[in-house]
Design a protein around this motif. Structure first.
Motif, PDB file in Angstrom:
ATOM      1  N   GLY A   1     119.879 -95.220-117.228  1.00  0.00           N
ATOM      2  CA  GLY A   1     120.719 -94.607-116.197  1.00  0.00           C
ATOM      3  C   GLY A   1     121.609 -93.505-116.764  1.00  0.00           C
ATOM      4  O   GLY A   1     121.898 -92.519-116.082  1.00  0.00           O
ATOM      5  N   SER A   2     122.024 -93.644-118.010  1.00  0.00           N
ATOM      6  CA  SER A   2     122.889 -92.624-118.629  1.00  0.00           C
ATOM      7  C   SER A   2     122.163 -91.293-118.772  1.00  0.00           C
ATOM      8  O   SER A   2     122.785 -90.228-118.728  1.00  0.00           O
TER       9      SER A   2
ATOM     10  N   THR B   1     123.622-103.135-125.053  1.00  0.00           N
ATOM     11  CA  THR B   1     124.789-102.909-124.178  1.00  0.00           C
ATOM     12  C   THR B   1     125.140-104.177-123.396  1.00  0.00           C
ATOM     13  O   THR B   1     126.292-104.391-123.017  1.00  0.00           O
TER      14      THR B   1
ATOM     15  N   GLY C   1     118.788-104.125-112.788  1.00  0.00           N
ATOM     16  CA  GLY C   1     118.043-102.932-113.187  1.00  0.00           C
ATOM     17  C   GLY C   1     117.699-103.043-114.663  1.00  0.00           C
ATOM     18  O   GLY C   1     117.465-104.134-115.181  1.00  0.00           O
ATOM     19  N   GLY C   2     117.689-101.879-115.344  1.00  0.00           N
ATOM     20  CA  GLY C   2     117.370-101.879-116.779  1.00  0.00           C
ATOM     21  C   GLY C   2     118.340-102.736-117.574  1.00  0.00           C
ATOM     22  O   GLY C   2     117.941-103.633-118.330  1.00  0.00           O
TER      23      GLY C   2
ATOM     24  N   HIS D   1     122.085-105.438-104.488  1.00  0.00           N
ATOM     25  CA  HIS D   1     122.471-104.756-103.248  1.00  0.00           C
ATOM     26  C   HIS D   1     121.401-104.879-102.163  1.00  0.00           C
ATOM     27  O   HIS D   1     121.630-104.451-101.037  1.00  0.00           O
TER      28      HIS D   1
ATOM     29  N   LYS E   1     114.688-108.092-104.893  1.00  0.00           N
ATOM     30  CA  LYS E   1     114.431-108.563-106.256  1.00  0.00           C
ATOM     31  C   LYS E   1     114.574-110.080-106.402  1.00  0.00           C
ATOM     32  O   LYS E   1     114.672-110.600-107.510  1.00  0.00           O
TER      33      LYS E   1
ATOM     34  N   LEU F   1     128.679 -97.148-115.489  1.00  0.00           N
ATOM     35  CA  LEU F   1     129.662 -96.075-115.644  1.00  0.00           C
ATOM     36  C   LEU F   1     129.621 -95.107-114.459  1.00  0.00           C
ATOM     37  O   LEU F   1     128.975 -94.070-114.511  1.00  0.00           O
TER      38      LEU F   1
ATOM     39  N   SER G   1     132.800-102.035-121.928  1.00  0.00           N
ATOM     40  CA  SER G   1     132.111-102.233-123.202  1.00  0.00           C
ATOM     41  C   SER G   1     131.147-101.073-123.409  1.00  0.00           C
ATOM     42  O   SER G   1     130.559-100.577-122.446  1.00  0.00           O
ATOM     43  N   ILE G   2     131.027-100.647-124.651  1.00  0.00           N
ATOM     44  CA  ILE G   2     130.178 -99.481-124.946  1.00  0.00           C
ATOM     45  C   ILE G   2     129.092 -99.860-125.962  1.00  0.00           C
ATOM     46  O   ILE G   2     129.414-100.373-127.039  1.00  0.00           O
ATOM     47  N   ILE G   3     127.885 -99.670-125.591  1.00  0.00           N
ATOM     48  CA  ILE G   3     126.659 -99.972-126.383  1.00  0.00           C
ATOM     49  C   ILE G   3     126.882-101.140-127.344  1.00  0.00           C
ATOM     50  O   ILE G   3     127.331-102.209-126.919  1.00  0.00           O
TER      51      ILE G   3
HETATM   52  N1  LIG Z   1     128.513 -98.989-121.202  1.00  0.00           N
HETATM   53  C1  LIG Z   1     127.458 -98.582-121.868  1.00  0.00           C
HETATM   54  O1  LIG Z   1     127.433 -98.521-123.097  1.00  0.00           O
HETATM   55  C2  LIG Z   1     126.241 -98.191-121.099  1.00  0.00           C
HETATM   56  C3  LIG Z   1     124.983 -98.160-121.737  1.00  0.00           C
HETATM   57  C4  LIG Z   1     123.866 -97.881-120.965  1.00  0.00           C
HETATM   58  C5  LIG Z   1     123.992 -97.592-119.618  1.00  0.00           C
HETATM   59  N2  LIG Z   1     125.232 -97.600-119.061  1.00  0.00           N
HETATM   60  C6  LIG Z   1     125.413 -97.361-117.616  1.00  0.00           C
HETATM   61  O2  LIG Z   1     125.017 -98.528-116.894  1.00  0.00           O
HETATM   62  C7  LIG Z   1     124.617 -98.156-115.587  1.00  0.00           C
HETATM   63  C8  LIG Z   1     123.281 -98.804-115.268  1.00  0.00           C
HETATM   64  O3  LIG Z   1     122.250 -98.263-116.066  1.00  0.00           O
HETATM   65  P1  LIG Z   1     120.752 -98.780-115.901  1.00  0.00           P
HETATM   66  O4  LIG Z   1     119.960 -97.992-116.887  1.00  0.00           O
HETATM   67  O5  LIG Z   1     120.708-100.262-115.938  1.00  0.00           O
HETATM   68  O6  LIG Z   1     120.410 -98.266-114.416  1.00  0.00           O
HETATM   69  P2  LIG Z   1     119.413 -98.934-113.346  1.00  0.00           P
HETATM   70  O7  LIG Z   1     118.205 -99.436-114.040  1.00  0.00           O
HETATM   71  O8  LIG Z   1     119.273 -97.902-112.293  1.00  0.00           O
HETATM   72  O9  LIG Z   1     120.214-100.197-112.774  1.00  0.00           O
HETATM   73  C9  LIG Z   1     121.323-100.062-111.933  1.00  0.00           C
HETATM   74  C10 LIG Z   1     121.217-101.078-110.824  1.00  0.00           C
HETATM   75  O10 LIG Z   1     122.324-100.888-109.945  1.00  0.00           O
HETATM   76  C11 LIG Z   1     122.010-101.498-108.706  1.00  0.00           C
HETATM   77  N3  LIG Z   1     122.524-100.798-107.547  1.00  0.00           N
HETATM   78  C12 LIG Z   1     123.664-101.118-106.922  1.00  0.00           C
HETATM   79  N4  LIG Z   1     123.875-100.374-105.867  1.00  0.00           N
HETATM   80  C13 LIG Z   1     122.853 -99.549-105.759  1.00  0.00           C
HETATM   81  C14 LIG Z   1     122.506 -98.550-104.820  1.00  0.00           C
HETATM   82  N5  LIG Z   1     123.297 -98.232-103.797  1.00  0.00           N
HETATM   83  N6  LIG Z   1     121.350 -97.873-105.040  1.00  0.00           N
HETATM   84  C15 LIG Z   1     120.557 -98.142-106.088  1.00  0.00           C
HETATM   85  N7  LIG Z   1     120.859 -99.125-107.002  1.00  0.00           N
HETATM   86  C16 LIG Z   1     122.000 -99.818-106.835  1.00  0.00           C
HETATM   87  C17 LIG Z   1     120.487-101.679-108.675  1.00  0.00           C
HETATM   88  O11 LIG Z   1     120.257-103.072-108.812  1.00  0.00           O
HETATM   89  P3  LIG Z   1     120.098-103.999-107.502  1.00  0.00           P
HETATM   90  O12 LIG Z   1     118.870-103.451-106.803  1.00  0.00           O
HETATM   91  O13 LIG Z   1     119.912-105.355-108.042  1.00  0.00           O
HETATM   92  O14 LIG Z   1     121.339-103.837-106.692  1.00  0.00           O
HETATM   93  C18 LIG Z   1     120.011-100.950-109.914  1.00  0.00           C
HETATM   94  O15 LIG Z   1     118.855-101.531-110.437  1.00  0.00           O
HETATM   95  C19 LIG Z   1     124.619 -96.622-115.570  1.00  0.00           C
HETATM   96  O16 LIG Z   1     125.853 -96.179-115.022  1.00  0.00           O
HETATM   97  C20 LIG Z   1     124.561 -96.259-117.048  1.00  0.00           C
HETATM   98  O17 LIG Z   1     125.091 -94.997-117.343  1.00  0.00           O
HETATM   99  C21 LIG Z   1     126.340 -97.899-119.761  1.00  0.00           C
END
Ligand SMILES: NC(=O)c1ccc[n+]([C@@H]2O[C@H](COP(=O)([O-])OP(=O)(O)OC[C@H]3O[C@@H](n4cnc5c(N)ncnc54)[C@H](OP(=O)(O)O)[C@@H]3O)[C@@H](O)[C@H]2O)c1
Ligand SMILES: [Zn+2]
Ligand SMILES: [Zn+2]
Length: 354
Positions: free
Chosen positions: A50-51, A171, A193-194, A215, A219, A279, A302-304
């Motif tokens: 997602g990042s 992460t 998600g991921g 949401h 799933k 994020l 928390s970060i990575i």
């Molecule tokens: N803190 C860190 O170090 C770090 C590291 C990596 C990524 N991140 C951040 O973590 C977040 C998630 O990344 P990811 O790669 O896991 O993304 P992802 O695969 O797209 O997962 C995010 C999940 O959010 C949910 N979601 C909630 N509301 C939604 C909506 N309105 N539309 C679509 N999905 C919705 C979905 O799950 P449901 O269908 O189950 O609701 C989706 O699968 C991003 O913001 C990314 O930048 C942070």
């Protein structure tokens, strides 16, 4: 100079973002100058995080285009600098979202390089090396960087499976462990998600009971297969209320700006912990201070993860069998993969393959 190859390449071919809203383009871009601590990698795989999407969109602030994103990178080592001892040419290796840190601040010295507080950390893309050269990520044919953040892939793990551990895996693993998830914990995972599908599996492997907070209803079956004992559609207010005061921890991987803080925080027991890893692109809004106080909730980010978290996670995955669910796209179809990612299609991580 590298110890093992005379023909050190000077450039990479990468799928670069050149501006918000544009398709990625295949461009030839310079590799950083090869230094004695560096490793060269022929990239075999890279996960889509997602990042990457936030960065392509300049969602967290202006991105320095052209930018080659991708920070769940695996491949084969093709050259090592003379100071590199833990990796040799031919090893299967991986790198995550961080490629360098100052090595001198309190965080780095205590093994928490992921929070390097000097402002001199190098992230894998949209970031600079200490030489001032641009860091390019894994939607490419080659990667070069400091060996400190490069890991050998365990023998019984393929490169395509290993890739997503380097960001999504660590992460979620690192904070669940840091905040004491164990037998007797009940963990809610927001967003399957991921990151979320790893979080479910880690929490379960740590001995906890796990509840999916999603949401939509799409799933439900997968969540059960991943190890969830319960599934809640977060927009269903009655269903949410039934779970009030039941969770010891919540890990939130969603990043929508419209987040119902009261409904979600109400799910926590007294002294519960809310871990934010998703994020959002806008500041958090609508957090009810009274509820935080009355429930004595710890709200944290928390970060990575640090290099030692990554190493420990790979060993824990080997012991417990935690494994990502992936779908592969040829690297050349990266634009199609991004389109599908934006439509919420990953089940649960897309991995690009060269
Ligand atoms: N803190 C860190 O170090 C770090 C590291 C990596 C990524 N991140 C951040 O973590 C977040 C998630 O990344 P990811 O790669 O896991 O993304 P992802 O695969 O797209 O997962 C995010 C999940 O959010 C949910 N979601 C909630 N509301 C939604 C909506 N309105 N539309 C679509 N999905 C919705 C979905 O799950 P449901 O269908 O189950 O609701 C989706 O699968 C991003 O913001 C990314 O930048 C942070
Ligand atoms: Zn990531
Ligand atoms: Zn530091």
């Amino acid at each position: 100079m590298p110890s093992s190859s005379e023909n050190i390449p000077k450039s990479l071919n990468g799928w670069a973002s050149t501006g918000k809203g544009k398709q990625l383009e295949n461009l030839e871009l310079p590799l950083k100058t090869f230094q004695d601590d560096d490793v060269d990698m022929r990239i075999t795989h890279c996960g889509i995080c997602g990042s990457d999407i936030h960065t392509i969109d300049s969602g967290w602030g202006p991105t320095n285009y052209p930018c080659v994103v991708g920070h769940e990178i695996t491949g084969v080592c093709t050259a090592v600098g003379k100071n590199v001892t833990h990796i040799k040419v031919g090893d299967r290796i991986g790198v995550g979202a961080q490629s360098g840190s100052c090595g001198e601040c309190d965080d780095c010295k205590s093994g928490h390089e992921n929070t390097c507080s000097s402002g001199k950390a190098t992230f894998t893309y949209n970031s600079k090396w200490p030489t001032g050269e641009e860091a390019y990520g894994g939607y490419a044919d080659k990667w070069r960087g400091h060996s400190r953040f490069v890991f050998k892939i365990p023998e019984n793990m393929s490169n395509e499976i290993a890739a997503t551990f380097f960001c999504a895996g660590v992460t979620t693993y690192a904070p669940l462990k840091r905040y004491g998830v164990t037998k007797g914990s009940k963990v809610g995972v927001i967003g399957i998600g991921g990151l979320g599908h790893f979080a479910v599996q880690w929490a379960k492997a740590m001995g906890a009971e796990v509840v999916a907070l999603s949401h939509s209803d799409k799933k439900r079956e997968d969540a059960a297969k991943l190890g969830c004992s319960d599934y809640v559609v977060t927009s269903n207010k009655d269903e949410m209320k039934q779970h009030n005061s039941t969770l010891t921890h919540i890990i939130c991987t969603a990043y929508s700006s419209h987040f119902d803080w009261p409904a979600n925080l109400n799910l926590l027991k007294t002294n519960g912990t809310f871990i934010l890893v998703g994020l959002p692109e806008a500041p958090l809004a609508g957090i009810p201070a009274g509820l935080l106080a009355v429930r004595q909730i710890t709200l944290c980010g928390s970060i990575i993860g640090s290099p030692s978290d990554i190493q420990e996670m790979l060993e824990f995955a080997d012991k417990t069998g935690v494994k990502p669910w992936i779908q592969k796209y040829p690297m050349s179809e990266v634009n199609k993969a991004i389109e599908d990612f934006r439509e919420g299609k990953p089940r649960y991580r897309f991995v690009l393959e060269n």
